[in-house]
Design a protein around this motif. Sequence first.
Motif, PDB file in Angstrom:
ATOM      1  N   LEU A 276       3.579  18.342   3.961  1.00 53.22           N
ATOM      2  CA  LEU A 276       3.689  17.559   5.189  1.00 53.22           C
ATOM      3  C   LEU A 276       2.610  16.464   5.209  1.00 53.22           C
ATOM      4  CD1 LEU A 276       5.287  17.512   7.809  1.00 53.22           C
ATOM      5  CD2 LEU A 276       3.574  19.008   8.808  1.00 53.22           C
ATOM      6  N   LEU A 277       1.407  16.854   4.839  1.00 52.92           N
ATOM      7  CA  LEU A 277       0.319  15.867   4.815  1.00 52.92           C
ATOM      8  C   LEU A 277       0.604  14.775   3.784  1.00 52.92           C
ATOM      9  CD1 LEU A 277      -2.755  18.242   5.125  1.00 52.92           C
ATOM     10  CD2 LEU A 277      -1.753  16.794   6.891  1.00 52.92           C
ATOM     11  N   GLU A 278       1.226  15.182   2.679  1.00 54.31           N
ATOM     12  CA  GLU A 278       1.571  14.193   1.662  1.00 54.31           C
ATOM     13  C   GLU A 278       2.540  13.164   2.225  1.00 54.31           C
ATOM     14  OE1 GLU A 278       2.504  14.945  -2.700  1.00 54.31           O
ATOM     15  OE2 GLU A 278       1.654  16.842  -2.031  1.00 54.31           O
ATOM     16  N   VAL A 279       3.493  13.635   3.046  1.00 56.33           N
ATOM     17  CA  VAL A 279       4.454  12.703   3.641  1.00 56.33           C
ATOM     18  C   VAL A 279       3.729  11.775   4.623  1.00 56.33           C
ATOM     19  CG1 VAL A 279       6.518  12.494   5.064  1.00 56.33           C
ATOM     20  CG2 VAL A 279       6.373  14.298   3.354  1.00 56.33           C
ATOM     21  N   ILE A 280       2.849  12.373   5.421  1.00 58.65           N
ATOM     22  CA  ILE A 280       2.121  11.553   6.413  1.00 58.65           C
ATOM     23  C   ILE A 280       1.325  10.447   5.718  1.00 58.65           C
ATOM     24  CG2 ILE A 280       0.254  11.611   8.135  1.00 58.65           C
ATOM     25  CD1 ILE A 280       1.232  14.483   8.800  1.00 58.65           C
ATOM     26  N   ASP A 281       0.734  10.798   4.600  1.00 61.85           N
ATOM     27  CA  ASP A 281      -0.115   9.835   3.891  1.00 61.85           C
ATOM     28  C   ASP A 281       0.620   9.051   2.812  1.00 61.85           C
ATOM     29  OD1 ASP A 281      -2.400  10.103   5.255  1.00 61.85           O
ATOM     30  OD2 ASP A 281      -3.460  11.334   3.790  1.00 61.85           O
ATOM     31  N   GLY A 282       1.912   9.297   2.698  1.00 65.29           N
ATOM     32  CA  GLY A 282       2.669   8.709   1.582  1.00 65.29           C
ATOM     33  C   GLY A 282       2.524   7.203   1.476  1.00 65.29           C
ATOM     34  N   PHE A 283       2.495   6.533   2.612  1.00 70.16           N
ATOM     35  CA  PHE A 283       2.447   5.062   2.575  1.00 70.16           C
ATOM     36  C   PHE A 283       1.144   4.549   1.964  1.00 70.16           C
ATOM     37  CE2 PHE A 283       0.089   5.857   6.368  1.00 70.16           C
ATOM     38  CZ  PHE A 283      -0.734   4.757   6.554  1.00 70.16           C
ATOM     39  N   LYS A 284       0.074   5.349   2.141  1.00 70.19           N
ATOM     40  CA  LYS A 284      -1.212   4.917   1.566  1.00 70.19           C
ATOM     41  C   LYS A 284      -1.149   4.983   0.040  1.00 70.19           C
ATOM     42  CE  LYS A 284      -3.635   6.900   5.501  1.00 70.19           C
ATOM     43  NZ  LYS A 284      -4.441   8.032   5.938  1.00 70.19           N
ATOM     44  N   ALA A 285      -0.523   6.041  -0.443  1.00 71.60           N
ATOM     45  CA  ALA A 285      -0.383   6.189  -1.899  1.00 71.60           C
ATOM     46  C   ALA A 285       0.455   5.039  -2.446  1.00 71.60           C
ATOM     47  CB  ALA A 285       0.261   7.530  -2.224  1.00 71.60           C
ATOM     48  N   SER A 286       1.578   4.745  -1.776  1.00 71.12           N
ATOM     49  CA  SER A 286       2.425   3.643  -2.249  1.00 71.12           C
ATOM     50  C   SER A 286       1.636   2.345  -2.266  1.00 71.12           C
ATOM     51  CB  SER A 286       3.638   3.447  -1.329  1.00 71.12           C
ATOM     52  OG  SER A 286       4.370   4.613  -1.243  1.00 71.12           O
ATOM     53  N   LYS A 287       0.914   2.105  -1.192  1.00 71.47           N
ATOM     54  CA  LYS A 287       0.213   0.823  -1.091  1.00 71.47           C
ATOM     55  C   LYS A 287      -0.903   0.721  -2.145  1.00 71.47           C
ATOM     56  CE  LYS A 287       0.500  -3.044   1.122  1.00 71.47           C
ATOM     57  NZ  LYS A 287       1.689  -3.889   1.037  1.00 71.47           N
ATOM     58  N   ALA A 288      -1.541   1.852  -2.466  1.00 69.99           N
ATOM     59  CA  ALA A 288      -2.576   1.824  -3.514  1.00 69.99           C
ATOM     60  C   ALA A 288      -1.939   1.429  -4.846  1.00 69.99           C
ATOM     61  CB  ALA A 288      -3.250   3.185  -3.623  1.00 69.99           C
ATOM     62  N   LEU A 289      -0.784   2.028  -5.141  1.00 71.54           N
ATOM     63  CA  LEU A 289      -0.093   1.691  -6.392  1.00 71.54           C
ATOM     64  C   LEU A 289       0.364   0.231  -6.385  1.00 71.54           C
ATOM     65  CD1 LEU A 289       1.429   2.257  -9.041  1.00 71.54           C
ATOM     66  CD2 LEU A 289       3.281   3.230  -7.693  1.00 71.54           C
ATOM     67  N   PHE A 290       0.931  -0.199  -5.261  1.00 71.53           N
ATOM     68  CA  PHE A 290       1.409  -1.587  -5.173  1.00 71.53           C
ATOM     69  C   PHE A 290       0.247  -2.563  -5.405  1.00 71.53           C
ATOM     70  CE2 PHE A 290       4.951  -0.384  -1.881  1.00 71.53           C
ATOM     71  CZ  PHE A 290       5.589   0.345  -2.865  1.00 71.53           C
ATOM     72  N   THR A 291      -0.876  -2.267  -4.759  1.00 74.33           N
ATOM     73  CA  THR A 291      -2.013  -3.180  -4.849  1.00 74.33           C
ATOM     74  C   THR A 291      -2.572  -3.211  -6.269  1.00 74.33           C
ATOM     75  OG1 THR A 291      -2.497  -2.694  -2.554  1.00 74.33           O
ATOM     76  CG2 THR A 291      -4.271  -3.709  -3.813  1.00 74.33           C
ATOM     77  N   ALA A 292      -2.714  -2.026  -6.862  1.00 76.12           N
ATOM     78  CA  ALA A 292      -3.236  -1.980  -8.239  1.00 76.12           C
ATOM     79  C   ALA A 292      -2.298  -2.723  -9.187  1.00 76.12           C
ATOM     80  CB  ALA A 292      -3.416  -0.535  -8.679  1.00 76.12           C
ATOM     81  N   SER A 293      -0.994  -2.605  -8.962  1.00 79.24           N
ATOM     82  CA  SER A 293      -0.031  -3.301  -9.833  1.00 79.24           C
ATOM     83  C   SER A 293      -0.115  -4.805  -9.623  1.00 79.24           C
ATOM     84  CB  SER A 293       1.394  -2.860  -9.523  1.00 79.24           C
ATOM     85  OG  SER A 293       1.559  -1.537  -9.888  1.00 79.24           O
ATOM     86  N   LYS A 294      -0.157  -5.196  -8.352  1.00 84.45           N
ATOM     87  CA  LYS A 294      -0.209  -6.624  -8.033  1.00 84.45           C
ATOM     88  C   LYS A 294      -1.479  -7.248  -8.626  1.00 84.45           C
ATOM     89  CE  LYS A 294       0.286  -9.476  -3.948  1.00 84.45           C
ATOM     90  NZ  LYS A 294       0.256  -9.421  -2.488  1.00 84.45           N
ATOM     91  N   MET A 295      -2.587  -6.516  -8.569  1.00 87.97           N
ATOM     92  CA  MET A 295      -3.852  -7.055  -9.084  1.00 87.97           C
ATOM     93  C   MET A 295      -3.991  -6.830 -10.596  1.00 87.97           C
ATOM     94  SD  MET A 295      -6.400  -6.016  -5.971  1.00 87.97           S
ATOM     95  CE  MET A 295      -7.692  -7.219  -6.273  1.00 87.97           C
ATOM     96  N   LYS A 296      -2.939  -6.290 -11.203  1.00 83.60           N
ATOM     97  CA  LYS A 296      -2.864  -6.081 -12.660  1.00 83.60           C
ATOM     98  C   LYS A 296      -3.987  -5.204 -13.199  1.00 83.60           C
ATOM     99  CE  LYS A 296       0.413  -9.423 -13.869  1.00 83.60           C
ATOM    100  NZ  LYS A 296       0.780 -10.498 -14.710  1.00 83.60           N
ATOM    101  N   VAL A 297      -4.307  -4.165 -12.444  1.00 89.71           N
ATOM    102  CA  VAL A 297      -5.325  -3.206 -12.888  1.00 89.71           C
ATOM    103  C   VAL A 297      -4.896  -2.525 -14.184  1.00 89.71           C
ATOM    104  CG1 VAL A 297      -6.309  -0.940 -12.297  1.00 89.71           C
ATOM    105  CG2 VAL A 297      -6.275  -2.774 -10.604  1.00 89.71           C
ATOM    106  N   PHE A 298      -3.614  -2.156 -14.275  1.00 89.61           N
ATOM    107  CA  PHE A 298      -3.152  -1.397 -15.441  1.00 89.61           C
ATOM    108  C   PHE A 298      -3.112  -2.292 -16.690  1.00 89.61           C
ATOM    109  CE2 PHE A 298      -1.316   0.295 -11.529  1.00 89.61           C
ATOM    110  CZ  PHE A 298      -1.954   1.536 -11.521  1.00 89.61           C
ATOM    111  N   ASP A 299      -2.868  -3.586 -16.485  1.00 92.93           N
ATOM    112  CA  ASP A 299      -2.942  -4.529 -17.608  1.00 92.93           C
ATOM    113  C   ASP A 299      -4.393  -4.688 -18.045  1.00 92.93           C
ATOM    114  OD1 ASP A 299      -0.282  -4.866 -17.442  1.00 92.93           O
ATOM    115  OD2 ASP A 299      -0.310  -6.898 -16.632  1.00 92.93           O
ATOM    116  N   ALA A 300      -5.300  -4.753 -17.062  1.00 87.82           N
ATOM    117  CA  ALA A 300      -6.715  -4.950 -17.400  1.00 87.82           C
ATOM    118  C   ALA A 300      -7.234  -3.771 -18.223  1.00 87.82           C
ATOM    119  CB  ALA A 300      -7.534  -5.093 -16.112  1.00 87.82           C
TER     120      ALA A 300
END
Length: 608
Positions: A276-300
Amino acid sequence: MALYPVVRKLLQKRVVLASASPRRQEILSNAGLRFEVVPSRFKEQLNKASFPTPYAYAMETAKQKALDVARRVHQKDLRAPDIVIGADTIVAVGGLILEKPMDKQDAYSMLSRLNGKEHSVFTGVAIIHCSYQDGRLDMEVSEFYEETLVKFSQLSEELLWEYIHSGEPMDKAGGYGIQALGGMLVEYVRGDFLNVVGFPLNHFCKKLAELYFPPRPENVQRVKHDSIPPVDTFEGLSDLSDVEGGGSSPAHSQQGHGTKDTHAKGTVAGLHSSALLEVIDGFKASKALFTASKMKVFDALGDGAPLSAVDVARKIDASEHGTGRLLDACAALGLLEKTHRGYRNTELASRYLRSDGEFSLHSLILHSDTHVWNLFTHLESAVREGTHQHPRALGSTADDPSQGTCRSQDQKLRCLGAMHGLSKLSAHQVATAFDLSQFTSACDLGGCTGALAHELAREYPGLKVTVFDLPEVIEDVKRFQPNGPQTEQVTFVPGDFFKDRLPEADLYILSRILHDWSDEKVHELLSRVSGSCKPGGCLLVAESTLDEEKQAARPGLLPSLDLLVQAQGRARSLSEYRHLLQAHGFTDVRAAGTGNIVDVILATRTEP
Ligand SMILES: Cc1cn([C@@H]2O[C@H](COP(=O)(O)OP(=O)(O)OP(=O)(O)O)[C@@H](O)[C@H]2O)c(=O)[nH]c1=O
């Protein structure tokens, strides 16, 4: 690590093995464990398509087996056992999950699939710690899985049948027993041999050591449940309000290569507070991944040595403090590994999150961050109005909502990249769910960048594939084309499948197309396909399906809601697809779960 003390610890406890498998009993008694055997009556019929991975299915089945026994023993003896162990072994090949064969023919089809190939054997294990005090049952479920790779030699039909007639395959996952005659079929094994036989003893001992000799015992939380009344199911009995401790961060599971541990405190048949807590916080996890991808962390981070937060911050041109936080979040999500030397990509990140990889989901993530995120902020309006939110979110009024999605060239390329990435994820499973070698020509309607077409060409050298899609799509597909001889088997033809004549083919394909459309449009399209398909020809449909009770088939992906907000179509169950196909002259409708994000249906066109 001293393993024996862990086993000795269990000698003082009442241990029940929830398994009828003689191999599991032998492995555990050879390890010096004393236990009672109470075979589970849980029917191994969970919907495989509803699990994101084969091992998730094996772990859930193992858990349900153990829960069934814990409940029955508790009712019968009025005292819970201390520990109940459940396990489930499956074989996974080409996106399919193989369990025990139903009959000799089934054993033959399993062994033929494995013949000459490498496959995975997964065993999911659940350890339930129970205690019973003052009318309350205290339960803790720990689960993990182990993966072993096994390769079969190329075997003759004669040998396969001889093996089947020995009777050995019938009570074994995948139709073989590596510990006996079946050992002769095997070229190599990578990983734990006992895991293939039915129980990953080494991982089990490590897990017990972790539970009994934890590094920081003060972290253990306990969850109380009311006494379990004599009912047939555990559903609905979880009391979430009793969680001590907690907090709002998701429960993070440890994930390594080939193994996964989860320690789900207070789990009762799949209902647990951490979920349940994972669902409540799910958007934060998505946004962390989105931001890291947008900022090309995984490429770096690339494939090189670990980098410090300072190095990464420099490469992505961001603050050290903020970058450190983002990298830690990615590590907690299992996307990065963090050691004293710094951060590096996990295998998952290298394969899917770098922007340049063959299986990159980078464009899909950027599309989700901008386009889908925007649409979902209007979910409430979508629910109130019962319609997609393109006009509100994107200012588009087009009939086909996807038209509003890709207005600039950049947006268009991102959309194509998103579809390409998604299609690559399941292309192999879709191409191999059925043997399509009898076809010489196929037409992939709405085949976009040709990801599936190229996979079909690779798999079936005698097949010519036409990708039929809108002219504005075809004009930009060049950049997604792979190299290699099979590219000559694939041709792109521009056209609209609602208006233009469909190219001729023995096999038509609608992969992830029908869910985008209303029933009326689906009938229109199927009638056009049916009109072009000659009797004896086939139609292959790949879709993410709902289970028959109309619940989301893929946990986490919420296809129904997705379609409400984003499109004018809807998700359907397999039987709905079967009826639709039959209504347009397609019979002999067969479905195959791929264990991936889509199911595949193959139907034959009969004489009108
Ligand atoms: C690949 C392989 C499997 N097996 C047996 O396959 C059964 C899997 O089925 P399950 O559903 O996990 O277990 P079960 O036998 O139905 O028992 P239960 O735990 O009661 O469900 C288990 O037996 C395993 O040993 C072998 O003996 N050797 C092998 O090489």
